[in-house]
Write a protein that holds these residues in place. Structure first.
Motif, PDB file in Angstrom:
ATOM      1  N   ARG A  43       0.030 -17.413 -51.368  1.00 29.04           N
ATOM      2  CA  ARG A  43      -1.079 -16.471 -50.879  1.00 29.04           C
ATOM      3  C   ARG A  43      -1.913 -15.808 -51.746  1.00 29.04           C
ATOM      4  N   ILE A  45      -2.155 -12.684 -53.108  1.00 25.05           N
ATOM      5  CA  ILE A  45      -1.780 -11.525 -52.720  1.00 25.05           C
ATOM      6  C   ILE A  45      -1.955 -10.389 -54.178  1.00 25.05           C
ATOM      7  N   CYS A  71      -3.090  -8.585 -49.274  1.00 16.41           N
ATOM      8  CA  CYS A  71      -3.396 -10.036 -48.848  1.00 16.41           C
ATOM      9  C   CYS A  71      -4.871 -10.223 -48.718  1.00 16.41           C
TER      10      CYS A  71
END
Length: 130
Positions: A43, A45, A71
Motif C-alpha cells: 500500500r 503508506i 495511507c
C-alpha cells in the motif's frame, strides 16, 4: 513549586541525540511492522512523527513519541455545497478506513506482540520495549 520558566525553556529545546535516536527508532519500528505485513506492505503508506517530537516541543524524556501512519490509497472528503463526487470524478473507495485500522492493528500486534499493543478509539498505544 515548579519553575515553569525553566520547564518551558527545557521543552522548547530540540531533542538531544539520544531522544532523537529514540524517535527515529520508534518510526523505524513502525515502518518495519508495516513492511512485514502482507496486507500493508504494497500500500502507499507514509510513516512519520507528529506532535511534540515533530514540533520540537516537550520532547524531554517524559514525552511519548507520536507516530502517524497515513495511507494515500484512499481519502476522506468534504465537498463544497451543491457539488457531488460525480462532478469531480471521484469513485467510492474500495479500501475503507476500518479495514486500514484493523490491518494496522494486526501488523503492530504481529511485530510488537499483543501485550505491547493497545487499541484505542483514535490511536494505538505501543508500550516501550527494547
Amino acid at each position: 513549586m515548579r519553575d515553569w520558566e525553566n520547564t518551558f525553556a527545557s521543552w522548547a529545546q530540540p531533542p538531544a541525540k539520544t531522544e532523537q535516536e529514540r524517535c527515529d527508532n520508534a518510526v523505524e519500528a513502525i515502518r518495519n511492522a508495516i513492511g512485514a505485513s502482507d496486507k500493508l506492505k504494497n500500500r502507499n503508506i507514509k510513516v512519520f512523527t507528529q506532535g511534540s517530537y515533530r514540533n520540537n516541543t516537550n520532547v524531554r524524556r517524559e514525552s511519548d513519541v507520536d507516530v502517524g501512519i497515513l495511507c494515500n490509497d484512499t481519502f476522506f472528503m468534504k465537498l463544497p455545497e451543491n457539488y457531488t463526487k460525480e462532478y469531480f470524478g471521484i469513485q467510492d473507495a474500495t479500501y475503507q478506513y476500518g479495514q486500514f485500522k484493523n490491518e494496522v492493528g494486526e501488523a503492530l500486534v504481529s511485530y510488537f506482540g499483543s501485550s505491547s499493543v493497545h487499541r484505542g478509539n483514535k490511536a494505538f498505544d505501543i508500550h516501550e520495549n527494547s
